[in-house]
Design a protein around this motif. Structure first.
Motif, PDB file in Angstrom:
ATOM      1  N   UNK A 147       0.833  -1.210   0.000  1.00 25.45           N
ATOM      2  CA  UNK A 147       0.000   0.000   0.000  1.00 25.45           C
ATOM      3  C   UNK A 147       0.859   1.249   0.000  1.00 25.45           C
ATOM      4  N   UNK A 148       1.886   1.277   0.860  1.00 27.65           N
ATOM      5  CA  UNK A 148       2.765   2.448   0.907  1.00 27.65           C
ATOM      6  C   UNK A 148       3.476   2.642  -0.422  1.00 27.65           C
ATOM      7  N   UNK A 149       3.930   1.544  -1.032  1.00 31.69           N
ATOM      8  CA  UNK A 149       4.621   1.642  -2.318  1.00 31.69           C
ATOM      9  C   UNK A 149       3.718   2.181  -3.414  1.00 31.69           C
ATOM     10  N   UNK A 150       2.483   1.726  -3.449  1.00 32.37           N
ATOM     11  CA  UNK A 150       1.532   2.215  -4.458  1.00 32.37           C
ATOM     12  C   UNK A 150       1.218   3.684  -4.230  1.00 32.37           C
ATOM     13  N   UNK A 151       0.971   4.048  -2.991  1.00 26.31           N
ATOM     14  CA  UNK A 151       0.648   5.453  -2.671  1.00 26.31           C
ATOM     15  C   UNK A 151       1.811   6.363  -3.040  1.00 26.31           C
ATOM     16  N   UNK A 152       3.022   5.962  -2.656  1.00 25.92           N
ATOM     17  CA  UNK A 152       4.184   6.798  -2.995  1.00 25.92           C
ATOM     18  C   UNK A 152       4.402   6.855  -4.500  1.00 25.92           C
ATOM     19  N   UNK A 153       4.208   5.735  -5.205  1.00 20.07           N
ATOM     20  CA  UNK A 153       4.392   5.721  -6.648  1.00 20.07           C
ATOM     21  C   UNK A 153       3.387   6.572  -7.393  1.00 20.07           C
ATOM     22  N   UNK A 154       2.155   6.592  -6.913  1.00 15.78           N
ATOM     23  CA  UNK A 154       1.096   7.346  -7.585  1.00 15.78           C
ATOM     24  C   UNK A 154       1.146   8.822  -7.224  1.00 15.78           C
ATOM     25  N   UNK A 155       1.281   9.129  -5.935  1.00 17.80           N
ATOM     26  CA  UNK A 155       1.172  10.508  -5.490  1.00 17.80           C
ATOM     27  C   UNK A 155       2.504  11.234  -5.387  1.00 17.80           C
ATOM     28  N   UNK A 156       3.586  10.526  -5.234  1.00 11.99           N
ATOM     29  CA  UNK A 156       4.897  11.147  -5.080  1.00 11.99           C
ATOM     30  C   UNK A 156       5.925  10.477  -5.992  1.00 11.99           C
ATOM     31  N   UNK A 157       5.717  10.506  -7.308  1.00  9.83           N
ATOM     32  CA  UNK A 157       6.616   9.763  -8.202  1.00  9.83           C
ATOM     33  C   UNK A 157       8.031  10.326  -8.231  1.00  9.83           C
ATOM     34  N   UNK A 158       8.230  11.581  -7.855  1.00  7.82           N
ATOM     35  CA  UNK A 158       9.564  12.188  -7.925  1.00  7.82           C
ATOM     36  C   UNK A 158      10.400  11.880  -6.698  1.00  7.82           C
ATOM     37  N   UNK A 159       9.783  11.396  -5.600  1.00 10.46           N
ATOM     38  CA  UNK A 159      10.505  11.106  -4.370  1.00 10.46           C
ATOM     39  C   UNK A 159      11.255   9.791  -4.469  1.00 10.46           C
ATOM     40  N   UNK A 160      12.405   9.729  -3.865  1.00 10.21           N
ATOM     41  CA  UNK A 160      13.156   8.483  -3.796  1.00 10.21           C
ATOM     42  C   UNK A 160      12.511   7.560  -2.782  1.00 10.21           C
ATOM     43  N   UNK A 161      12.575   6.262  -2.988  1.00 10.18           N
ATOM     44  CA  UNK A 161      12.018   5.338  -1.989  1.00 10.18           C
ATOM     45  C   UNK A 161      12.799   5.441  -0.692  1.00 10.18           C
ATOM     46  N   UNK A 162      12.118   5.238   0.435  1.00 10.56           N
ATOM     47  CA  UNK A 162      12.815   5.369   1.717  1.00 10.56           C
ATOM     48  C   UNK A 162      13.541   4.119   2.077  1.00 10.56           C
TER      49      UNK A 162
END
Length: 162
Positions: A147-162
């Motif tokens: 869920x976190x990966x999908x949310x970050x990928x959709x809403x924050x595509x420019x951010x690096x993964x933590x």
């Protein structure tokens, strides 16, 4: 060489107290080095033929009306049914699911006529014995990670993964 080979080596008469006698045909199926045998009545071949006509042009099935107690006639029917199955395999690039189900071949939605039939082209990354979304337990963190990966990928595509 086709990935599936079928033969009908024998048949036997079955006597039933509920109905008149009938004949059962033994079908040997060889696929990718694995062999199994099934038994089918003529009525099951006839039902298969009717369903196959909706998706492919199958060969003619041997006559429905024969004297089931005459050994020579039964041998001709056995040979005709064997040829029927073999012709379907040889003339169709992709075998219909209904045909594979009839032969009790599972796990292949369709079987193309190639030597690589049934070989995986990828390796599974994760394997779960039960669905973690439908049957979560207290120690399952998989749902949160996905869920976190999908949310970050959709809403924050420019951010690096933590």
């Amino acid at each position: 060489m086709p990935p599936i080979r079928v033969s009908i080596p024998s048949f036997r008469s079955e006597i039933s107290s509920l109905e008149k006698g009938y004949t059962v045909f033994k079908i040997d199926v060889l696929m990718n080095g694995r062999q199994h045998a099934i038994e089918k009545r003529y009525s099951e071949f006839h039902a298969l033929h009717k369903m196959l006509k909706k998706s492919i042009k199958p060969p003619e099935v041997p006559s429905k009306h024969v004297r089931n107690w005459v050994p020579k006639v039964l041998e001709q029917r056995r040979h005709g049914l064997e040829l029927y199955l073999q012709t379907i395999i040889m003339e169709n690039e992709v075998l219909p699911k209904i045909f594979l189900d009839f032969l009790n071949i599972r796990h292949f939605p369709s079987v193309p006529k190639t030597e690589s039939c049934g070989k995986l082209t990828h390796q599974p990354v994760m394997l779960y014995l039960r669905d973690p979304y439908l049957f979560p337990t207290a120690h399952d963190t998989f749902a949160n990670v996905v869920s976190e990966g999908v949310i970050h990928g959709v809403f924050y595509p420019d951010l690096q993964p933590r």
